[in-house]
Design a protein around this motif. Structure first.
Motif, PDB file in Angstrom:
ATOM      1  N   SER A   1      41.235  51.209  33.614  1.00  0.00           N
ATOM      2  CA  SER A   1      41.019  50.207  32.565  1.00  0.00           C
ATOM      3  C   SER A   1      41.509  50.700  31.211  1.00  0.00           C
ATOM      4  CB  SER A   1      39.543  49.813  32.494  1.00  0.00           C
ATOM      5  OG  SER A   1      38.738  50.945  32.235  1.00  0.00           O
TER       6      SER A   1
ATOM      7  N   MET B   1      36.335  44.236  37.322  1.00  0.00           N
ATOM      8  CA  MET B   1      37.573  44.454  36.593  1.00  0.00           C
ATOM      9  C   MET B   1      38.828  44.112  37.386  1.00  0.00           C
ATOM     10  SD  MET B   1      36.880  47.953  34.516  1.00  0.00           S
ATOM     11  CE  MET B   1      35.233  48.612  34.439  1.00  0.00           C
TER      12      MET B   1
ATOM     13  N   GLN C   1      41.678  42.487  35.465  1.00  0.00           N
ATOM     14  CA  GLN C   1      42.299  43.442  34.540  1.00  0.00           C
ATOM     15  C   GLN C   1      43.181  44.425  35.297  1.00  0.00           C
ATOM     16  OE1 GLN C   1      40.148  46.920  32.730  1.00  0.00           O
ATOM     17  NE2 GLN C   1      40.240  45.598  30.913  1.00  0.00           N
TER      18      GLN C   1
END
Length: 199
Positions: free
Chosen positions: A51, A160, A163
Protein backbone atom coordinates in the motif's frame (compact mmCIF):
# COMPACT_ATOMS: atom_id res chain seq x y z
CA UNK A 1 -0.35 -11.96 34.15
CA UNK A 2 1.56 -15.18 33.56
CA UNK A 3 3.13 -15.15 37.02
CA UNK A 4 -0.31 -14.67 38.55
CA UNK A 5 -1.78 -17.49 36.47
CA UNK A 6 -4.01 -15.07 34.55
CA UNK A 7 -2.50 -15.39 31.06
CA UNK A 8 -5.15 -17.53 29.39
CA UNK A 9 -3.89 -17.19 25.82
CA UNK A 10 -0.77 -19.07 24.76
CA UNK A 11 1.64 -16.31 23.75
CA UNK A 12 4.69 -16.53 21.48
CA UNK A 13 6.80 -13.37 21.32
CA UNK A 14 8.78 -12.29 18.23
CA UNK A 15 11.64 -10.01 19.33
CA UNK A 16 12.77 -7.48 16.73
CA UNK A 17 16.15 -7.96 15.11
CA UNK A 18 17.56 -4.54 15.99
CA UNK A 19 18.62 -5.98 19.37
CA UNK A 20 20.41 -9.08 18.11
CA UNK A 21 23.58 -8.53 20.11
CA UNK A 22 21.68 -7.97 23.35
CA UNK A 23 19.70 -11.20 22.94
CA UNK A 24 22.80 -13.20 22.04
CA UNK A 25 24.81 -11.73 24.93
CA UNK A 26 22.38 -13.18 27.49
CA UNK A 27 22.10 -16.52 25.69
CA UNK A 28 18.43 -16.09 24.76
CA UNK A 29 17.02 -17.95 21.77
CA UNK A 30 13.81 -19.41 20.40
CA UNK A 31 12.06 -21.57 22.98
CA UNK A 32 13.07 -19.57 26.06
CA UNK A 33 10.11 -19.64 28.45
CA UNK A 34 7.42 -22.27 28.88
CA UNK A 35 4.43 -23.68 27.02
CA UNK A 36 2.21 -20.72 27.91
CA UNK A 37 4.65 -17.84 27.28
CA UNK A 38 7.85 -18.17 25.32
CA UNK A 39 10.20 -16.60 22.80
CA UNK A 40 9.52 -17.54 19.19
CA UNK A 41 11.37 -16.51 16.05
CA UNK A 42 13.31 -13.28 15.68
CA UNK A 43 11.57 -10.75 13.41
CA UNK A 44 13.37 -9.19 10.45
CA UNK A 45 12.21 -6.87 7.66
CA UNK A 46 13.23 -7.30 4.01
CA UNK A 47 10.95 -4.85 2.16
CA UNK A 48 8.18 -2.36 2.85
CA UNK A 49 4.44 -2.37 2.17
CA UNK A 50 2.40 -2.78 -0.99
CA UNK A 51 0.00 0.00 0.00
CA UNK A 52 2.92 2.35 0.62
CA UNK A 53 4.66 1.46 -2.65
CA UNK A 54 7.77 0.15 -0.89
CA UNK A 55 7.25 -3.62 -1.23
CA UNK A 56 10.00 -4.81 -3.59
CA UNK A 57 8.80 -6.23 -6.93
CA UNK A 58 10.55 -7.50 -10.06
CA UNK A 59 8.24 -5.41 -12.26
CA UNK A 60 7.51 -1.77 -11.45
CA UNK A 61 4.37 -0.43 -9.81
CA UNK A 62 1.69 0.46 -12.34
CA UNK A 63 0.05 3.45 -10.67
CA UNK A 64 1.32 6.91 -11.49
CA UNK A 65 2.36 7.58 -7.91
CA UNK A 66 4.88 4.79 -7.36
CA UNK A 67 5.96 4.07 -10.95
CA UNK A 68 8.37 7.02 -11.19
CA UNK A 69 12.12 6.37 -11.19
CA UNK A 70 11.67 2.68 -11.97
CA UNK A 71 9.25 2.25 -9.09
CA UNK A 72 10.03 -1.32 -8.05
CA UNK A 73 9.98 -0.64 -4.31
CA UNK A 74 13.11 -1.52 -2.37
CA UNK A 75 14.78 -3.58 0.31
CA UNK A 76 14.96 -1.88 3.69
CA UNK A 77 18.57 -3.04 4.13
CA UNK A 78 21.08 -4.60 1.75
CA UNK A 79 20.33 -8.32 1.50
CA UNK A 80 23.91 -9.31 2.39
CA UNK A 81 23.42 -7.57 5.78
CA UNK A 82 20.11 -9.36 6.36
CA UNK A 83 21.74 -12.66 5.35
CA UNK A 84 24.64 -12.13 7.77
CA UNK A 85 22.21 -11.47 10.61
CA UNK A 86 20.02 -14.45 9.74
CA UNK A 87 23.07 -16.73 9.78
CA UNK A 88 24.27 -15.23 13.06
CA UNK A 89 21.00 -15.84 14.90
CA UNK A 90 20.37 -19.22 13.28
CA UNK A 91 23.79 -20.38 14.47
CA UNK A 92 22.70 -19.42 18.00
CA UNK A 93 19.54 -21.54 17.72
CA UNK A 94 17.00 -18.89 16.81
CA UNK A 95 14.21 -19.46 14.35
CA UNK A 96 13.40 -16.47 12.15
CA UNK A 97 10.46 -14.59 10.69
CA UNK A 98 11.10 -12.16 7.84
CA UNK A 99 8.64 -9.56 6.53
CA UNK A 100 8.79 -9.96 2.74
CA UNK A 101 5.95 -9.04 0.39
CA UNK A 102 7.21 -8.59 -3.16
CA UNK A 103 8.51 -11.28 -5.51
CA UNK A 104 11.90 -9.56 -5.76
CA UNK A 105 12.24 -9.41 -1.97
CA UNK A 106 11.30 -13.08 -1.59
CA UNK A 107 13.63 -14.23 -4.36
CA UNK A 108 16.59 -12.33 -2.88
CA UNK A 109 15.72 -13.57 0.62
CA UNK A 110 15.56 -17.26 -0.30
CA UNK A 111 19.35 -17.90 -0.57
CA UNK A 112 19.78 -16.23 2.83
CA UNK A 113 17.16 -18.53 4.36
CA UNK A 114 18.84 -21.55 2.77
CA UNK A 115 22.21 -20.50 4.24
CA UNK A 116 20.68 -19.93 7.67
CA UNK A 117 18.94 -23.31 7.56
CA UNK A 118 22.28 -25.04 6.96
CA UNK A 119 23.80 -23.63 10.16
CA UNK A 120 20.83 -23.99 12.53
CA UNK A 121 22.02 -26.41 15.22
CA UNK A 122 18.72 -28.27 15.43
CA UNK A 123 18.38 -28.45 11.66
CA UNK A 124 14.90 -26.99 12.04
CA UNK A 125 15.06 -23.26 11.24
CA UNK A 126 11.37 -23.26 10.22
CA UNK A 127 11.61 -19.77 8.68
CA UNK A 128 8.45 -17.73 8.49
CA UNK A 129 7.91 -15.25 5.69
CA UNK A 130 5.52 -12.68 7.08
CA UNK A 131 2.96 -11.72 4.39
CA UNK A 132 4.54 -13.73 1.50
CA UNK A 133 2.15 -11.91 -0.80
CA UNK A 134 3.75 -12.66 -4.19
CA UNK A 135 6.15 -15.60 -3.93
CA UNK A 136 7.71 -16.38 -7.34
CA UNK A 137 6.08 -19.55 -8.71
CA UNK A 138 9.41 -20.97 -9.90
CA UNK A 139 10.81 -20.77 -6.35
CA UNK A 140 7.97 -22.51 -4.49
CA UNK A 141 9.74 -25.88 -4.41
CA UNK A 142 12.87 -24.30 -2.91
CA UNK A 143 10.76 -22.41 -0.36
CA UNK A 144 9.12 -25.71 0.57
CA UNK A 145 12.52 -27.42 0.85
CA UNK A 146 13.69 -24.84 3.40
CA UNK A 147 10.43 -25.54 5.33
CA UNK A 148 9.21 -21.99 4.91
CA UNK A 149 5.95 -21.07 6.63
CA UNK A 150 3.92 -18.46 4.73
CA UNK A 151 2.11 -16.20 7.22
CA UNK A 152 -0.61 -14.45 5.22
CA UNK A 153 -3.35 -11.93 6.02
CA UNK A 154 -6.43 -12.36 3.80
CA UNK A 155 -8.15 -9.35 5.37
CA UNK A 156 -5.83 -7.14 3.30
CA UNK A 157 -7.39 -8.48 0.10
CA UNK A 158 -10.81 -7.44 1.37
CA UNK A 159 -9.75 -4.09 2.77
CA UNK A 160 -7.21 -3.02 0.13
CA UNK A 161 -7.89 -5.18 -2.93
CA UNK A 162 -8.92 -2.26 -5.15
CA UNK A 163 -5.83 -0.31 -4.15
CA UNK A 164 -3.64 -3.34 -4.86
CA UNK A 165 -5.13 -3.59 -8.38
CA UNK A 166 -4.25 0.06 -8.95
CA UNK A 167 -0.72 -0.42 -7.61
CA UNK A 168 0.35 -3.61 -9.40
CA UNK A 169 -2.39 -4.46 -11.90
CA UNK A 170 -2.97 -8.11 -12.84
CA UNK A 171 -0.33 -9.29 -10.36
CA UNK A 172 -2.80 -8.44 -7.59
CA UNK A 173 -4.93 -11.41 -8.67
CA UNK A 174 -2.03 -13.70 -7.70
CA UNK A 175 -1.42 -12.30 -4.21
CA UNK A 176 -1.36 -14.85 -1.39
CA UNK A 177 -1.53 -17.81 -3.75
CA UNK A 178 -2.48 -20.33 -1.08
CA UNK A 179 -3.37 -23.21 -3.42
CA UNK A 180 -0.07 -22.97 -5.29
CA UNK A 181 1.88 -22.81 -2.04
CA UNK A 182 -0.04 -25.72 -0.50
CA UNK A 183 0.44 -27.79 -3.64
CA UNK A 184 4.18 -27.13 -3.40
CA UNK A 185 4.24 -28.39 0.20
CA UNK A 186 4.51 -25.01 1.90
CA UNK A 187 2.75 -24.56 5.22
CA UNK A 188 0.34 -21.63 5.00
CA UNK A 189 -0.88 -19.72 8.04
CA UNK A 190 -3.69 -17.17 8.08
CA UNK A 191 -3.31 -14.32 10.54
CA UNK A 192 -4.92 -10.96 11.25
CA UNK A 193 -1.84 -8.69 11.34
CA UNK A 194 -3.67 -6.83 14.08
CA UNK A 195 -3.38 -4.02 14.93
CA UNK A 196 -2.06 -2.91 11.53
CA UNK A 197 -5.18 -4.42 9.92
CA UNK A 198 -8.62 -4.92 11.38
CA UNK A 199 -9.54 -8.36 12.65
Amino acid sequence: LHQRGQLRIRTVCMPLSHQIDEYLSVGMSTGFGDAQLHIGPMKFYADGSLSGGTAYFREPYEDGVHAHGGGHGHLLRPMHEIADDLIKVATAGWRVGVHAIGDAAISELLPALEAAARVHPGGDLRPRIEHAELPPPELLSRLAAVKMIAVTQPSYLYEMGEQYLERIGERATRLMSWRAMLNAGIRVVISSDSDVASY
